[in-house]
Write an enzyme that holds these catalytic residues in place. Structure first.
Site, PDB file in Angstrom:
ATOM      1  N   ASN A   1      -5.312  -4.769  -7.069  1.00  8.36           N
ATOM      2  CA  ASN A   1      -6.485  -4.225  -6.370  1.00  8.36           C
ATOM      3  C   ASN A   1      -6.380  -2.717  -6.134  1.00  8.36           C
ATOM      4  O   ASN A   1      -7.395  -2.044  -5.982  1.00  8.36           O
ATOM      5  CB  ASN A   1      -6.613  -4.961  -5.025  1.00  8.36           C
ATOM      6  CG  ASN A   1      -7.546  -4.273  -4.060  1.00  8.36           C
ATOM      7  OD1 ASN A   1      -8.755  -4.447  -4.130  1.00  8.36           O
ATOM      8  ND2 ASN A   1      -6.997  -3.474  -3.144  1.00  8.36           N
TER       9      ASN A   1
ATOM     10  N   TYR B   1     -13.710   5.650 -15.052  1.00  6.52           N
ATOM     11  CA  TYR B   1     -13.561   4.444 -14.217  1.00  6.52           C
ATOM     12  C   TYR B   1     -14.046   3.212 -14.982  1.00  6.52           C
ATOM     13  O   TYR B   1     -13.372   2.179 -15.039  1.00  6.52           O
ATOM     14  CB  TYR B   1     -14.370   4.656 -12.937  1.00  6.52           C
ATOM     15  CG  TYR B   1     -14.329   3.526 -11.937  1.00  6.52           C
ATOM     16  CD1 TYR B   1     -13.255   3.372 -11.072  1.00  6.52           C
ATOM     17  CD2 TYR B   1     -15.401   2.634 -11.832  1.00  6.52           C
ATOM     18  CE1 TYR B   1     -13.229   2.343 -10.134  1.00  6.52           C
ATOM     19  CE2 TYR B   1     -15.390   1.610 -10.896  1.00  6.52           C
ATOM     20  CZ  TYR B   1     -14.304   1.468 -10.053  1.00  6.52           C
ATOM     21  OH  TYR B   1     -14.289   0.451  -9.126  1.00  6.52           O
TER      22      TYR B   1
ATOM     23  N   LYS C   1     -11.782   0.001 -16.118  1.00  4.78           N
ATOM     24  CA  LYS C   1     -12.125  -1.341 -15.634  1.00  4.78           C
ATOM     25  C   LYS C   1     -12.473  -2.256 -16.817  1.00  4.78           C
ATOM     26  O   LYS C   1     -12.217  -3.463 -16.774  1.00  4.78           O
ATOM     27  CB  LYS C   1     -13.290  -1.279 -14.643  1.00  4.78           C
ATOM     28  CG  LYS C   1     -12.937  -0.623 -13.311  1.00  4.78           C
ATOM     29  CD  LYS C   1     -11.955  -1.446 -12.490  1.00  4.78           C
ATOM     30  CE  LYS C   1     -11.886  -0.986 -11.046  1.00  4.78           C
ATOM     31  NZ  LYS C   1     -10.855  -1.696 -10.265  1.00  4.78           N
TER      32      LYS C   1
ATOM     33  N   ASP D   1       0.865  -1.188   0.000  1.00  6.45           N
ATOM     34  CA  ASP D   1       0.000   0.000   0.000  1.00  6.45           C
ATOM     35  C   ASP D   1       0.894   1.228   0.000  1.00  6.45           C
ATOM     36  O   ASP D   1       1.943   1.248   0.662  1.00  6.45           O
ATOM     37  CB  ASP D   1      -0.932   0.036   1.218  1.00  6.45           C
ATOM     38  CG  ASP D   1      -2.184   0.858   0.946  1.00  6.45           C
ATOM     39  OD1 ASP D   1      -3.265   0.274   0.782  1.00  6.45           O
ATOM     40  OD2 ASP D   1      -2.059   2.100   0.851  1.00  6.45           O
TER      41      ASP D   1
HETATM   42  N1  LIG Z   1     -15.546  -0.986  -2.475  1.00  4.14           N
HETATM   43  C1  LIG Z   1     -16.327  -1.055  -3.539  1.00  4.14           C
HETATM   44  O1  LIG Z   1     -17.533  -0.785  -3.474  1.00  4.14           O
HETATM   45  C2  LIG Z   1     -15.767  -1.467  -4.870  1.00  4.14           C
HETATM   46  C3  LIG Z   1     -16.669  -1.810  -5.889  1.00  4.14           C
HETATM   47  C4  LIG Z   1     -16.168  -2.219  -7.123  1.00  4.14           C
HETATM   48  C5  LIG Z   1     -14.811  -2.281  -7.335  1.00  4.14           C
HETATM   49  N2  LIG Z   1     -13.951  -1.924  -6.331  1.00  4.14           N
HETATM   50  C6  LIG Z   1     -12.520  -2.013  -6.621  1.00  4.14           C
HETATM   51  O2  LIG Z   1     -11.876  -2.706  -5.565  1.00  4.14           O
HETATM   52  C7  LIG Z   1     -10.556  -2.202  -5.391  1.00  4.14           C
HETATM   53  C8  LIG Z   1     -10.360  -1.776  -3.939  1.00  4.14           C
HETATM   54  O3  LIG Z   1     -11.352  -0.812  -3.625  1.00  4.14           O
HETATM   55  P1  LIG Z   1     -11.589  -0.276  -2.155  1.00  4.14           P
HETATM   56  O4  LIG Z   1     -12.999   0.143  -2.098  1.00  4.14           O
HETATM   57  O5  LIG Z   1     -11.058  -1.236  -1.158  1.00  4.14           O
HETATM   58  O6  LIG Z   1     -10.654   1.042  -2.200  1.00  4.14           O
HETATM   59  P2  LIG Z   1      -9.879   1.829  -1.048  1.00  4.14           P
HETATM   60  O7  LIG Z   1      -9.750   3.218  -1.537  1.00  4.14           O
HETATM   61  O8  LIG Z   1     -10.527   1.583   0.278  1.00  4.14           O
HETATM   62  O9  LIG Z   1      -8.440   1.110  -1.014  1.00  4.14           O
HETATM   63  C9  LIG Z   1      -7.511   1.332  -2.003  1.00  4.14           C
HETATM   64  C10 LIG Z   1      -6.139   1.225  -1.377  1.00  4.14           C
HETATM   65  O10 LIG Z   1      -5.170   1.463  -2.412  1.00  4.14           O
HETATM   66  C11 LIG Z   1      -4.127   2.249  -1.847  1.00  4.14           C
HETATM   67  N3  LIG Z   1      -3.393   2.953  -2.904  1.00  4.14           N
HETATM   68  C12 LIG Z   1      -3.720   4.133  -3.505  1.00  4.14           C
HETATM   69  N4  LIG Z   1      -2.818   4.465  -4.419  1.00  4.14           N
HETATM   70  C13 LIG Z   1      -1.874   3.479  -4.392  1.00  4.14           C
HETATM   71  C14 LIG Z   1      -0.684   3.257  -5.119  1.00  4.14           C
HETATM   72  N5  LIG Z   1      -0.288   4.124  -6.077  1.00  4.14           N
HETATM   73  N6  LIG Z   1       0.057   2.161  -4.839  1.00  4.14           N
HETATM   74  C15 LIG Z   1      -0.347   1.281  -3.865  1.00  4.14           C
HETATM   75  N7  LIG Z   1      -1.475   1.449  -3.155  1.00  4.14           N
HETATM   76  C16 LIG Z   1      -2.226   2.526  -3.421  1.00  4.14           C
HETATM   77  C17 LIG Z   1      -4.819   3.180  -0.894  1.00  4.14           C
HETATM   78  O11 LIG Z   1      -3.910   3.719   0.063  1.00  4.14           O
HETATM   79  C18 LIG Z   1      -5.890   2.265  -0.284  1.00  4.14           C
HETATM   80  O12 LIG Z   1      -5.412   1.624   0.879  1.00  4.14           O
HETATM   81  C19 LIG Z   1     -10.389  -1.053  -6.396  1.00  4.14           C
HETATM   82  O13 LIG Z   1      -9.776  -1.536  -7.555  1.00  4.14           O
HETATM   83  C20 LIG Z   1     -11.833  -0.662  -6.676  1.00  4.14           C
HETATM   84  O14 LIG Z   1     -11.989  -0.058  -7.940  1.00  4.14           O
HETATM   85  C21 LIG Z   1     -14.394  -1.526  -5.108  1.00  4.14           C
END
Ligand SMILES: NC(=O)c1ccc[n+]([C@@H]2O[C@H](COP(=O)([O-])OP(=O)(O)OC[C@H]3O[C@@H](n4cnc5c(N)ncnc54)[C@H](O)[C@@H]3O)[C@@H](O)[C@H]2O)c1
Length: 246
Positions: free
Chosen positions: A87, A153, A157, A34
């Site tokens: 992710n 987005y 995706k 992260d």
């Molecule tokens: N939560 C949802 O509802 C949802 C729905 C569909 C898809 N997603 C996908 O799931 C994945 C995770 O989503 P989430 O909701 O847990 O997001 P989140 O924002 O809670 O977590 C993302 C993490 O990525 C880290 N991050 C940011 N930039 C970074 C970088 N350059 N290098 C390394 N780490 C980095 C952030 O610090 C954070 O901890 C994403 O790809 C998102 O598009 C989430």
């Protein structure tokens, strides 16, 4: 159980944290990546307290040089990287088409195409040498259902789904599967409190009328990374409680 390492990007919180915990529970030593180093370290400590092995790496998952270094550290610590989960995500939000800039679009493509490519390039030699690998991409069901203001987005995706299918075809002969998990709305830390009327409207559109949890997503990832899923590649599993429009 294969001898090797699992690596999850953006695993300091949200879905990535649940995925990292679950892969550890499945027996993998886990690299918790992260950009937020403190968050990665917090999770790695939790995993260690639960009896697992984890290494926190606070590098930028969109920078190929940093990703290559991270994979090298992973190898040195725990052995070959045989499971990768792309992710990580930057900030997201609604941007109407009139205000949509190429820079904003590019940022999404950096997370959802450049970063997975960097991860694959760094880890694929280990997977090829082992003649076994599991590549999992975290997509989104938004690509199917669309929402106003989310076109960048959705496009990124969607591109990730294309990469999933193409790489599956190219890597299958080496025993490597490539799949995508597409979550629906799964409330995580960044969503905060959800107003009751929003929740009622949303859950009314799901076949399974409860909020999805990060563990629901982690379960799908665990399955795709297991021995049982060796004949599944180039696929997308949607984890959204059967969200529908009716
Ligand atoms: N939560 C949802 O509802 C949802 C729905 C569909 C898809 N997603 C996908 O799931 C994945 C995770 O989503 P989430 O909701 O847990 O997001 P989140 O924002 O809670 O977590 C993302 C993490 O990525 C880290 N991050 C940011 N930039 C970074 C970088 N350059 N290098 C390394 N780490 C980095 C952030 O610090 C954070 O901890 C994403 O790809 C998102 O598009 C989430």
């Amino acid at each position: 159980m294969r001898k090797g390492t699992a690596l999850v990007t953006g695993a300091g919180r949200g879905l990535g944290a649940a995925i990292a915990r679950r892969l550890s529970a499945e027996g993998w030593p886990v690299v918790v990546n992260d950009l937020d180093q403190a968050a990665a370290e917090g999770l790695a400590d939790d995993i260690a307290r639960a009896g697992g092995r984890a290494l926190a790496v606070g590098v930028d998952a969109t920078d190929p040089a940093q990703v290559a270094t991270m994979v090298q550290w992973a190898r040195e610590h725990f052995g070959p990287v045989l499971v990768t989960v792309a992710n990580a995500s930057g900030p997201q939000g609604e941007v109407p088409v009139e205000e949509l800039s190429w820079a904003y679009m590019l940022r999404h493509f950096e997370f959802f195409t450049k970063s997975p490519l960097a991860l694959l390039h760094a880890a694929v030699p280990d997977m090829r040498a082992a003649r076994w690998g599991r590549v999992v991409h975290i997509g989104s069901d938004l690509f199917d259902r669309a929402d106003p203001g989310w076109s960048a987005y959705m496009a990124a995706k969607g591109a990730l789904l294309g990469l999933t299918r193409g790489w599956a075809l190219e890597l299958g002969t080496d025993g490597i599967t490539v799949n995508l998990v597409a979550p629906g709305w799964i409330p995580v830390e960044r969503h905060g409190a959800i107003p009751p009327e929003v929740a009622e409207r949303w859950l009314g559109r799901q076949a399974v009328p409860r909020w999805g949890t990060p563990d629901d997503v982690a379960g799908a990832v665990a399955y795709l990374t297991s021995e049982d899923a060796g004949f599944i590649s180039g696929q997308r599993i949607v984890v959204n409680g059967g969200f529908h429009f009716a």
